[in-house]
Design an enzyme around this catalytic site. Structure first.
Site, mmCIF file in Angstrom:
data_model
loop_
_atom_site.group_PDB
_atom_site.id
_atom_site.type_symbol
_atom_site.label_atom_id
_atom_site.label_comp_id
_atom_site.label_asym_id
_atom_site.label_seq_id
_atom_site.Cartn_x
_atom_site.Cartn_y
_atom_site.Cartn_z
ATOM 1 N N LYS A 102 0.861 -1.184 0.000
ATOM 2 C CA LYS A 102 0.000 0.000 0.000
ATOM 3 C C LYS A 102 0.892 1.228 0.000
ATOM 4 O O LYS A 102 2.038 1.162 0.463
ATOM 5 C CB LYS A 102 -0.879 0.015 1.259
ATOM 6 C CG LYS A 102 -2.130 0.836 1.106
ATOM 7 C CD LYS A 102 -3.252 0.042 0.448
ATOM 8 C CE LYS A 102 -4.478 0.883 0.197
ATOM 9 N NZ LYS A 102 -5.618 0.067 -0.269
ATOM 10 N N GLY A 216 -20.753 6.333 -3.396
ATOM 11 C CA GLY A 216 -19.730 6.536 -4.419
ATOM 12 C C GLY A 216 -19.638 5.295 -5.286
ATOM 13 O O GLY A 216 -20.645 4.628 -5.553
HETATM 14 P P1 NAD Z 1 -15.889 6.981 -3.329
HETATM 15 O O1 NAD Z 1 -15.014 8.140 -3.048
HETATM 16 O O2 NAD Z 1 -16.319 6.693 -4.729
HETATM 17 O O3 NAD Z 1 -17.221 7.070 -2.444
HETATM 18 C C1 NAD Z 1 -17.204 7.286 -1.071
HETATM 19 C C2 NAD Z 1 -18.612 7.643 -0.649
HETATM 20 O O4 NAD Z 1 -18.652 7.753 0.789
HETATM 21 C C3 NAD Z 1 -19.109 8.984 -1.188
HETATM 22 O O5 NAD Z 1 -20.464 8.860 -1.562
HETATM 23 C C4 NAD Z 1 -18.987 9.917 0.009
HETATM 24 O O6 NAD Z 1 -19.889 10.993 -0.032
HETATM 25 C C5 NAD Z 1 -19.347 8.948 1.119
HETATM 26 N N1 NAD Z 1 -18.944 9.434 2.442
HETATM 27 C C6 NAD Z 1 -17.809 10.090 2.779
HETATM 28 N N2 NAD Z 1 -17.865 10.414 4.064
HETATM 29 C C7 NAD Z 1 -19.044 9.949 4.545
HETATM 30 C C8 NAD Z 1 -19.679 9.987 5.804
HETATM 31 N N3 NAD Z 1 -19.093 10.585 6.846
HETATM 32 N N4 NAD Z 1 -20.895 9.391 5.944
HETATM 33 C C9 NAD Z 1 -21.493 8.798 4.900
HETATM 34 N N5 NAD Z 1 -20.944 8.738 3.681
HETATM 35 C C10 NAD Z 1 -19.730 9.310 3.510
HETATM 36 O O7 NAD Z 1 -15.123 5.729 -2.692
HETATM 37 P P2 NAD Z 1 -15.331 4.197 -3.026
HETATM 38 O O8 NAD Z 1 -14.342 3.799 -4.057
HETATM 39 O O9 NAD Z 1 -16.772 3.886 -3.203
HETATM 40 O O10 NAD Z 1 -14.788 3.568 -1.650
HETATM 41 C C11 NAD Z 1 -15.632 3.443 -0.514
HETATM 42 C C12 NAD Z 1 -15.005 2.438 0.430
HETATM 43 O O11 NAD Z 1 -14.822 1.196 -0.269
HETATM 44 C C13 NAD Z 1 -13.602 2.827 0.953
HETATM 45 O O12 NAD Z 1 -13.472 2.331 2.270
HETATM 46 C C14 NAD Z 1 -12.668 2.065 0.041
HETATM 47 O O13 NAD Z 1 -11.402 1.802 0.649
HETATM 48 C C15 NAD Z 1 -13.471 0.794 -0.156
HETATM 49 N N6 NAD Z 1 -13.051 0.050 -1.338
HETATM 50 C C16 NAD Z 1 -13.271 0.546 -2.590
HETATM 51 C C17 NAD Z 1 -12.815 -0.175 -3.687
HETATM 52 C C18 NAD Z 1 -13.064 0.317 -5.077
HETATM 53 O O14 NAD Z 1 -12.685 -0.402 -6.003
HETATM 54 N N7 NAD Z 1 -13.708 1.438 -5.289
HETATM 55 C C19 NAD Z 1 -12.149 -1.402 -3.523
HETATM 56 C C20 NAD Z 1 -11.961 -1.884 -2.240
HETATM 57 C C21 NAD Z 1 -12.407 -1.146 -1.143
#
Ligand code: NAD
Length: 409
Positions: A102, A216
């Site tokens: 990471k 998201g």
């Molecule tokens: P993203 O940035 O696309 O979306 C994040 C979402 O969370 C947004 O809608 C944002 O408004 C919301 N958010 C932020 N703060 C918040 C709060 N306090 N309360 C409620 N909602 C809140 O990110 P993502 O890619 O969807 O990632 C989300 C999670 O999934 C993270 O923990 C990330 O590590 C994990 N993840 C994502 C992926 C991927 O491929 N996208 C893979 C593995 C893990």
């Protein structure tokens, strides 16, 4: 709450239960390599800023290091170490031949212009070029890093190498070596596991209420997938608002509202509630898909959901995990639920290094063929050892990593 302490506690718990070779535990109790670098970046107004950058290469027993780069003001070494450790577990859970790593930069990317962000991304690659590469360590996007940033990074690395070497990072744009299906992969992987989990139950989608925190990439696609199966999405949340309608939200209208206003706030087909009310809703399924440490010892007792599907990384603290387990809540842990993302990242890397690109159907089929056996191995382990799915996931993964380590000694 130190994320790395939490990670080591999880390792210790699983290691004890499976009587893991102490030499393997010792190797996994610290990263193989930590690289830190100062990243000097010329800002648009001419002054120089120096950012702190990290790459932690946790374990390579099963293949090149794999894991995202986070741009966030709260990045610190312990967080990067924890995330790198979890990547080592995650790649082993889905049985892809890669290790765990990471990276990060301490920065608020929202305060940078696009050109500053590009210079920072390229500076990261120049600083870490000796330790990354398609056969060594393959970064990807994480919080606040995007396909555009991956494109700059792949371009910088290729320039330094003097040849196209785009397999150095994954999560790139489709027009520059990205994979079809990468965008939906994380939610899709979690969805496949959840559907398999409820296959032999009497759960009826049209009688099952769901709340999803985070709208998201991961959360919004999960909402669509569940909505297509006729689950009732009663609550959604983003950073601006938590919205709730007991009769179910009209997802098409929610997407249109989010598109036109940029947030869920003010959506007319629901009422706004607090975060505390949201996490304590009387729903069947809760999907944390936003941030770490959302369910803690202080609010775990209030959770009424029967299933928690962790699309986010680390949304439950270890204390919350224990409380939910005692309450009989079934948790699909992050290392399994969101592993579809790294799985399709691995497919992207395969496509890059073979220069042969797959159709969306091929990606989806291969993803299913990784997620379902991963789930089956974990389900079996949890039955055999009478442990929760997180501990079972660690045990399956640690067993695979241990075999790779022991094959070489
Ligand atoms: P993203 O940035 O696309 O979306 C994040 C979402 O969370 C947004 O809608 C944002 O408004 C919301 N958010 C932020 N703060 C918040 C709060 N306090 N309360 C409620 N909602 C809140 O990110 P993502 O890619 O969807 O990632 C989300 C999670 O999934 C993270 O923990 C990330 O590590 C994990 N993840 C994502 C992926 C991927 O491929 N996208 C893979 C593995 C893990």
């Amino acid at each position: 709450m130190n994320a790395y302490d939490n990670a080591l506690r999880q390792l210790e718990k699983a290691a004890k239960l499976m009587d893991l070779d102490p030499e393997v535990v010792a190797r996994l109790s610290a990263p193989e390599k930590i690289v830190m670098a100062s990243l000097p970046v010329r800002m648009d107004d001419g002054h120089l800023e120096v950012f702190q950058g990290y790459r932690v290469q946790y374990n390579s027993a099963r293949g090149p290091y794999k894991g995202g780069i986070r741009f966030h003001p709260q990045v610190d070494l312990d967080e990067v170490k924890a995330l790198a450790f979890w990547m080592s577990i995650k790649t082993a859970v889905v049985d892809i031949p890669m290790g765990g790593g990471k990276g990060g930069v301490v920065v608020d990317p929202k305060s940078l212009s696009k050109t500053e962000l590009e210079r920072l991304s390229r500076a990261w690659v120049r600083a870490f070029r000796q330790v990354i590469g398609p056969e060594k360590d393959v970064p990807a996007p994480d919080v606040y890093t995007t396909p555009q940033i991956m494109a700059w990074m792949a371009d910088e690395f290729s320039t330094l190498e003097g040849k196209p070497s785009i397999g150095v990072v994954t999560g790139k744009p489709l027009d520059y070596g990205g994979s079809k299906g990468r965008g939906a992969a994380t939610a899709t992987g979690g969805f496949y596991v959840f559907m398999k989990l409820i296959e032999d139950t009497d759960i009826k989608p049209n009688k099952t209420k769901v709340a999803i925190q985070g709208f998201g990439n991961a959360g919004s696609i999960m909402a669509e997938l569940l909505d297509n199966e006729k689950f009732i999405i009663v609550a959604l949340a983003d950073s601006k608002a938590h919205i709730y309608n007991d009769k179910g939200l009209d997802l098409e209208k929610v997407f249109a509202h989010k598109e036109s206003t940029g947030s869920l706030a003010g959506f007319s087909g629901a009422k706004e509630i607090s975060k505390e009310e949201f996490l304590a809703l009387d729903v069947d399924v809760l999907v944390p898909a936003a941030l770490e440490n959302q369910i803690t010892k202080d609010n775990a007792e209030d959770v009424k959901a029967k299933f928690v599907v962790e699309l986010a990384n680390g949304p439950l603290t270890p204390e919350a995990d224990e409380i939910l387990y005692k309450k009989g809540v079934v948790v699909i842990p992050d290392v399994l639920a969101n592993a579809g993302g790294v799985t399709v990242s691995y497919f992207e890397w395969l496509q890059n290094i073979s220069n042969n690109y797959w159709t969306e159907e091929e990606v989806d089929k291969e993803l299913r063929e990784k997620m379902i056996p991963a789930w089956e191995a974990i389900y079996q382990m949890s039955k055999d050892k009478k442990v929760d799915f997180r501990t079972a996931s660690f045990m399956v993964a640690l067993h695979r990593i241990a075999k790779a380590i022991q094959a070489k000694v």
